[in-house]
Design a protein around this motif. Structure first.
Motif, short mmCIF file in Angstrom:
data_model
loop_
_atom_site.label_atom_id
_atom_site.label_comp_id
_atom_site.label_asym_id
_atom_site.label_seq_id
_atom_site.Cartn_x
_atom_site.Cartn_y
_atom_site.Cartn_z
N PHE A 187 -11.22 8.18 0.15
CA PHE A 187 -10.62 9.42 -0.34
C PHE A 187 -9.46 9.19 -1.31
CE2 PHE A 187 -12.28 10.00 3.97
CZ PHE A 187 -13.30 10.90 3.68
N GLU A 188 -9.29 7.92 -1.73
CA GLU A 188 -8.22 7.54 -2.65
C GLU A 188 -6.84 7.97 -2.13
OE1 GLU A 188 -9.31 8.95 -6.54
OE2 GLU A 188 -11.01 7.58 -6.65
N ALA A 189 -6.69 7.89 -0.81
CA ALA A 189 -5.40 8.22 -0.19
C ALA A 189 -4.48 7.01 -0.11
CB ALA A 189 -5.64 8.80 1.21
N LEU A 190 -5.01 5.84 -0.48
CA LEU A 190 -4.22 4.61 -0.47
C LEU A 190 -4.36 3.90 -1.82
CD1 LEU A 190 -5.31 3.28 3.03
CD2 LEU A 190 -3.04 4.10 2.42
N GLU A 191 -3.26 3.30 -2.24
CA GLU A 191 -3.23 2.56 -3.50
C GLU A 191 -2.33 1.36 -3.32
OE1 GLU A 191 -1.82 3.32 -8.13
OE2 GLU A 191 -1.32 4.79 -6.60
N LEU A 192 -2.70 0.23 -3.93
CA LEU A 192 -1.85 -0.96 -3.89
C LEU A 192 -1.00 -1.00 -5.15
CD1 LEU A 192 -3.83 -4.11 -2.68
CD2 LEU A 192 -1.92 -2.98 -1.58
N ILE A 193 0.29 -1.23 -4.97
CA ILE A 193 1.19 -1.38 -6.11
C ILE A 193 1.96 -2.69 -5.92
CG2 ILE A 193 1.46 1.11 -6.46
CD1 ILE A 193 4.31 0.79 -5.21
N ALA A 194 2.47 -3.22 -7.02
CA ALA A 194 3.25 -4.46 -6.94
C ALA A 194 4.54 -4.20 -6.18
CB ALA A 194 3.55 -4.96 -8.35
N GLU A 195 4.88 -5.14 -5.31
CA GLU A 195 6.13 -5.05 -4.55
C GLU A 195 7.29 -5.32 -5.50
OE1 GLU A 195 8.09 -3.86 -1.82
OE2 GLU A 195 6.38 -4.63 -0.72
N GLU A 196 8.30 -4.51 -5.42
CA GLU A 196 9.48 -4.69 -6.30
C GLU A 196 10.44 -5.66 -5.70
OE1 GLU A 196 9.99 -3.13 -9.30
OE2 GLU A 196 8.00 -2.28 -9.14
N CYS A 226 -2.51 -6.98 2.16
CA CYS A 226 -3.82 -7.60 1.91
C CYS A 226 -4.77 -6.66 1.17
CB CYS A 226 -4.46 -8.07 3.20
SG CYS A 226 -4.95 -6.74 4.33
N GLY A 227 -4.59 -5.34 1.32
CA GLY A 227 -5.42 -4.38 0.61
C GLY A 227 -6.70 -3.98 1.30
N VAL A 228 -6.94 -4.48 2.49
CA VAL A 228 -8.17 -4.13 3.21
C VAL A 228 -8.23 -2.63 3.44
CG1 VAL A 228 -9.47 -4.46 5.35
CG2 VAL A 228 -8.35 -6.40 4.26
N PRO A 270 0.83 -1.20 0.00
CA PRO A 270 0.00 0.00 0.00
C PRO A 270 0.87 1.26 0.00
CG PRO A 270 0.02 -0.97 2.18
CD PRO A 270 0.81 -1.88 1.29
N ILE A 271 0.48 2.20 -0.81
CA ILE A 271 1.15 3.50 -0.85
C ILE A 271 0.17 4.51 -0.26
CG2 ILE A 271 2.11 5.29 -2.35
CD1 ILE A 271 3.80 2.76 -2.17
N TRP A 272 0.66 5.35 0.64
CA TRP A 272 -0.18 6.34 1.33
C TRP A 272 0.11 7.72 0.78
CZ3 TRP A 272 1.48 9.02 6.30
CH2 TRP A 272 0.46 9.82 6.81
N TYR A 273 -0.93 8.38 0.28
CA TYR A 273 -0.83 9.75 -0.22
C TYR A 273 -1.29 10.71 0.88
CZ TYR A 273 -0.39 7.31 -4.64
OH TYR A 273 0.02 6.46 -5.65
#
Length: 99
Positions: A90-99, A81-83, A41-44
């Protein structure tokens, strides 16, 4: 109260409990369970309203909050998990693939 077993590279098979039984209670603080995550998860911060809905639903308590505000993520224990992302309105969180 049992003494916590310290299994390391010097431990012989004779020192292990029979059948691989776990004699001590588990503790998530002892293990970096986030090491096996596939998504992160990425937090904006600029979009976050600090409603703490994400914090309330996180099964790993990986969202750190102080004084009613999200302050950071504990990626050592986040399993991706993405919960939290599903909960955020508010679209402040997004899931991205782990590098």
């Amino acid at each position: 109260m049992s003494k916590r077993m310290n299994v390391n590279s010097d431990t012989t098979w004779q020192d292990l409990p029979r059948g691989g039984a776990i004699l001590d209670a588990g503790n998530a603080a002892d293990f970096k369970t986030g090491d096996w995550r596939a998504m992160r998860p990425i937090w904006y911060k600029d979009k976050c309203k600090h409603c703490l809905f994400c914090w309330a639903v996180c099964p790993d308590m990986s969202i750190m909050a102080k004084d009613g505000k999200v302050i950071e993520f504990d990626y050592d224990h986040c399993k991706g998990c993405g919960v939290c992302v599903d909960q955020c309105k508010f679209e402040a969180l997004e899931l991205i693939a782990e590098e």
